[in-house]
Design an enzyme around this catalytic site. Structure first.
Site, PDB file in Angstrom:
ATOM      1  N   ALA A   1       0.847  -1.204   0.000  1.00 27.58           N
ATOM      2  CA  ALA A   1       0.000   0.000   0.000  1.00 27.58           C
ATOM      3  C   ALA A   1       0.887   1.261   0.000  1.00 27.58           C
ATOM      4  O   ALA A   1       1.201   1.803  -1.072  1.00 27.58           O
ATOM      5  CB  ALA A   1      -0.943  -0.039   1.187  1.00 27.58           C
ATOM      6  N   ARG A   2       1.282   1.710   1.176  1.00 23.95           N
ATOM      7  CA  ARG A   2       2.186   2.860   1.279  1.00 23.95           C
ATOM      8  C   ARG A   2       3.158   2.616   2.437  1.00 23.95           C
ATOM      9  O   ARG A   2       2.772   2.123   3.499  1.00 23.95           O
ATOM     10  CB  ARG A   2       1.410   4.149   1.546  1.00 23.95           C
ATOM     11  CG  ARG A   2       0.757   4.759   0.315  1.00 23.95           C
ATOM     12  CD  ARG A   2       1.778   5.299  -0.697  1.00 23.95           C
ATOM     13  NE  ARG A   2       1.149   5.909  -1.844  1.00 23.95           N
ATOM     14  CZ  ARG A   2       0.816   5.280  -2.979  1.00 23.95           C
ATOM     15  NH1 ARG A   2       1.067   3.985  -3.135  1.00 23.95           N
ATOM     16  NH2 ARG A   2       0.253   5.945  -3.974  1.00 23.95           N
TER      17      ARG A   2
ATOM     18  N   HIS B   1       8.576  -0.762  -5.463  1.00 23.88           N
ATOM     19  CA  HIS B   1       7.259  -0.155  -5.733  1.00 23.88           C
ATOM     20  C   HIS B   1       6.774  -0.458  -7.161  1.00 23.88           C
ATOM     21  O   HIS B   1       6.601   0.452  -7.980  1.00 23.88           O
ATOM     22  CB  HIS B   1       7.292   1.358  -5.484  1.00 23.88           C
ATOM     23  CG  HIS B   1       5.929   1.931  -5.218  1.00 23.88           C
ATOM     24  ND1 HIS B   1       5.721   3.020  -4.427  1.00 23.88           N
ATOM     25  CD2 HIS B   1       4.683   1.562  -5.661  1.00 23.88           C
ATOM     26  CE1 HIS B   1       4.425   3.294  -4.374  1.00 23.88           C
ATOM     27  NE2 HIS B   1       3.776   2.427  -5.117  1.00 23.88           N
ATOM     28  N   ILE B   2       6.543  -1.758  -7.412  1.00 21.65           N
ATOM     29  CA  ILE B   2       6.141  -2.186  -8.768  1.00 21.65           C
ATOM     30  C   ILE B   2       4.725  -2.777  -8.775  1.00 21.65           C
ATOM     31  O   ILE B   2       4.362  -3.504  -9.703  1.00 21.65           O
ATOM     32  CB  ILE B   2       7.135  -3.219  -9.356  1.00 21.65           C
ATOM     33  CG1 ILE B   2       7.334  -4.415  -8.405  1.00 21.65           C
ATOM     34  CG2 ILE B   2       8.460  -2.559  -9.684  1.00 21.65           C
ATOM     35  CD1 ILE B   2       8.013  -5.604  -9.054  1.00 21.65           C
ATOM     36  N   GLY B   3       3.926  -2.450  -7.759  1.00 28.89           N
ATOM     37  CA  GLY B   3       2.585  -3.048  -7.625  1.00 28.89           C
ATOM     38  C   GLY B   3       1.750  -2.999  -8.895  1.00 28.89           C
ATOM     39  O   GLY B   3       1.111  -3.973  -9.273  1.00 28.89           O
TER      40      GLY B   3
ATOM     41  N   GLU C   1      10.850   6.420   0.018  1.00 26.75           N
ATOM     42  CA  GLU C   1      11.324   5.886  -1.268  1.00 26.75           C
ATOM     43  C   GLU C   1      12.170   6.912  -1.998  1.00 26.75           C
ATOM     44  O   GLU C   1      11.845   8.097  -1.964  1.00 26.75           O
ATOM     45  CB  GLU C   1      10.111   5.483  -2.118  1.00 26.75           C
ATOM     46  CG  GLU C   1       9.354   4.338  -1.468  1.00 26.75           C
ATOM     47  CD  GLU C   1       8.072   3.969  -2.199  1.00 26.75           C
ATOM     48  OE1 GLU C   1       7.850   4.466  -3.316  1.00 26.75           O
ATOM     49  OE2 GLU C   1       7.308   3.191  -1.638  1.00 26.75           O
TER      50      GLU C   1
HETATM   51  C1  GLV Z   1       0.638   3.250  -6.748  1.00 25.21           C
HETATM   52  O1  GLV Z   1       1.255   3.106  -5.741  1.00 25.21           O
HETATM   53  C2  GLV Z   1      -0.628   3.884  -6.800  1.00 25.21           C
HETATM   54  O2  GLV Z   1      -1.081   4.458  -5.803  1.00 25.21           O
HETATM   55  O3  GLV Z   1      -1.256   3.843  -7.862  1.00 25.21           O
END
Ligand code: GLV
Length: 326
Positions: A240-241, A288-290, A270
């Site tokens: 998420a964050r 951070h590749i979600g 980050e």
């Molecule tokens: C990615 O982290 C997004 O919030 O879209």
């Protein structure tokens, strides 16, 4: 002709959409795939009507001042919008939009990749093999923890949390969730999830995965007390964050064996990663590749572009976060 500024190279289909609608000269873009220096950003947004921003840009009063009063929309190419001071935009009657929905399934896929990689020690195993240390099969080597049949705890059951829960069915898991807003029972039953309070989620989850927005309420929701309340065999996942987690506390929990392992796609500052996390073999760490697939990033960029087009055509952008001002 309106002026549109894009703060980083984005999938071409979205740039084309803007250029075809407003003309080639209407669109300017920071050309490098690096964070635009703040001063350059402030200079380059002066006089623009629309900004297509990404999550590394801080969008606040300073930037609104630099842009000027003709600014009519900031479209964030992300579902999260903690980089934007939305109340400040609202005070100035500037609509802000995000990109919900299009990245749900992709982010849920990545969450599952992390769950599996973390439980089955994939990062560690691959490092071991590549470094030439693998000599033979062993009954006691690289033992992880099963995923199927376990208790999955979801912190924040929004779109992405629900998509993660759907995938858990195939693994025969008992899925619990905590969210400040509880769903009605028939909806819970249809989703195959049951509600628990936060302390029960901590106590009972074998795998606990975070899917809430970052807000003052969720900042550092996971710190020393929470990791100590979890099972020693628990696996903690965050796509998420970063600031939802107190990173030094997580690193200590991993080092002391308060939990078994963690899988993280997001970090507090980050691209910095806490050095003690980097030292933890039982952490799987991703940059951070979600939502990072060709298909989804194109959809996100096009959605941001469409919000700009709608606004500049005098319509309410579909994904407007502060529609009350329009
Ligand atoms: C990615 O982290 C997004 O919030 O879209």
């Amino acid at each position: 002709m309106p002026k549109i500024y894009i703060t980083r190279p984005i999938p071409v289909s979205a740039v084309r959409l803007l250029e075809e609608t407003f003309g080639k000269d209407a669109v300017r873009m920071w050309p490098e795939d690096t964070i635009i220096p703040r001063q350059k950003l402030l200079q380059n947004v002066a006089g623009v009507d629309a900004i297509l921003a990404i999550l590394t840009e801080r969008i606040d009063d300073e930037l609104f001042d630099a842009a000027g009063p003709q600014l009519r929309i900031v479209a964030n190419m992300a579902v999260g919008f903690d980089n934007i001071d939305v109340p400040a935009a609202t005070r100035r009657r500037i609509p802000v939009s995000n990109t919900p929905g299009v990245l749900t399934e992709t982010t849920a896929d990545l969450t599952w990749a992390l769950i599996l990689a973390t439980c089955r020690r994939l990062g560690e195993s691959e490092r071991f093999l590549r470094s030439g240390q693998w000599k033979c099969w062993s009954p006691t080597f690289m033992l992880g923890t099963d995923v199927h049949g376990k208790k999955l705890g979801i912190f924040g059951l929004g779109r992405i949390g629900q998509a993660v829960a759907r995938r858990a069915r195939a693994f025969g898991m008992d899925v619990m969730y905590y969210d400040p807003t509880r769903y009605e029972f028939p909806r819970e039953a249809a989703m195959g999830v049951r509600y628990v309070e936060f302390d029960e989620l901590l106590r009972e989850s074998d795998i606990l995965t975070v899917h809430c927005f970052l807000s003052p309420e969720t900042r550092h929701a996971f710190g020393e007390a929470q990791f100590c309340a979890m099972k020693k065999s628990a696996v903690f996942i965050n796509t998420a964050r970063g600031p939802i987690v107190d990173e030094p506390a997580l690193a200590r929990a991993l080092k002391n064996g308060d939990i078994f392992a963690a899988g993280l796609d997001v970090f507090e500052e980050e691209p910095k990663v806490h050095p003690e996390l980097l030292a933890c073999e039982n952490a799987v760490l991703l940059p951070h590749i979600g939502s990072a697939t060709e298909e989804t990033r194109a959809k996100m960029a096009e959605m941001a572009a469409r919000n700009i087009i709608q606004r500049l055509h005098g319509e309410v952008p579909v994904n407007c976060l502060n529609p009350e001002i329009l």
